[in-house]
Design a protein around this motif. Structure first.
Motif: not given
Length: 304
Positions: A227-255
């Motif tokens: 939880x602490x990581x998901x919360x910290x990621x959500x506060x990062x600047x908008x300019x930081x870009x994320x590239x996920x390597x599989x579709x399931x992880x992409x859905x989980x990460x965005x959620x």
């Protein structure tokens, strides 16, 4: 910043080393940058590399998230002044647009991480990068990715979080590069520990403040991230870009983080063909060729 260059001989190969105010840079090592075409949205999901176990500190995650904020206004002022200096000095150093700092998921030892670093270096060089740095966690870390364009750089203290001294040293380093790529692998969700990931996210935030293009790439995200990581990621600047390597992880990460992200190929797929394969590899190749002539099905298994 004082620089002292000297020749180091290792196994008959010459390397140029530079020691920067307690930090260290060595040419002839390993490094990589994210494939920016694939990383910017071309879809190709690769298999997940197995990485060695990540070590963690005894300090708790909340203590790490507070490390940078201790001192409040003074730290914020130093961070902004350092970033402003980095942006200004970059106008004089004029780095190539592909010159990049790479951050590996762990310390040295993982062949999977090594493959991703080498693949990223290959792609960066193909795109014209003149300078590629691998940010190491300890001065003794050296990745087995030999290339004359690559520097090993160590900024002491970053593994424990971004403090005042490491902040200023990093800002000096940032003047020579345009991008910073974090190869997150299977660590970003906290599966191998939380503390160091908090420190890496703090560093990503500082890099963004220094006007570097920041990518957090090549990672998976499990169903139950810390939880602490998901919360910290959500506060990062908008300019930081994320590239996920599989579709399931992409859905989980965005959620879990409410952050936009794109699907990209695993960076390890940028690894080129070996120019001088070993005897064992050649023997295996001949055996496979014989089996194909016999119309046999050859199945390869990656044992991790």
């Amino acid at each position: 910043m004082s620089l002292a260059a000297h020749e180091v001989r290792d196994g008959g190969r010459a390397h140029e080393s530079q020691y920067c105010d307690g930090g260290e840079e060595t040419a002839g090592g390993s490094g990589a940058k994210v494939l920016l075409d694939n990383a910017r949205g071309q879809h190709a999901c690769g298999p997940q590399n197995s990485d060695s176990a990540r070590c963690s500190s005894h300090r708790g995650p909340e203590a790490f998230s507070r490390t940078w904020r201790l001192g409040g206004g003074l730290n914020l002022l130093l961070r902004r002044l350092g970033a402003l200096g980095a942006v200004s000095l970059r106008l004089f150093s004029r780095p190539h647009r592909e010159d990049s700092i790479l951050v590996a998921p762990s310390r040295t030892g993982s062949l999977g991480d090594e493959a991703m670093l080498q693949g990223a270096v290959n792609e960066l060089k193909r795109r014209g990068a003149r300078r590629i740095a691998i940010l190491c966690y300890e001065p003794s870390d050296r990745w087995n990715v030999p290339d004359s364009a690559v520097l090993h750089v160590c900024v002491p203290g970053l593994r424990r979080g971004v403090g005042v001294t490491s902040c200023l040293r990093f800002c000096i380093l940032a003047t020579r590069y345009r991008e910073m790529i974090f190869i997150a692998a299977d660590c970003l969700d906290g599966g191998y520990g939380v503390q160091r990931e908090i420190a890496r996210l703090e560093l990503a935030e500082l890099a963004s403040l220094c006007a570097l293009n920041v990518f957090i790439s090549g990672f998976s995200f499990n169903r139950h991230p810390e939880t602490v990581l998901a919360r910290r990621i959500s506060t990062l600047p908008e300019g930081i870009q994320f590239r996920v390597r599989d579709p399931l992880s992409l859905i989980r990460f965005q959620s879990e983080t409410a952050k936009p992200a794109a699907l990209a190929a695993d960076i390890a797929f940028l690894l080129g063909r070996a120019t001088s394969p070993s005897g064992e590899v050649c023997e295996s190749g001949r055996w496979i060729a014989v089996q194909r002539k016999r119309r046999q099905l050859v199945v390869g298994m990656n044992l991790n």
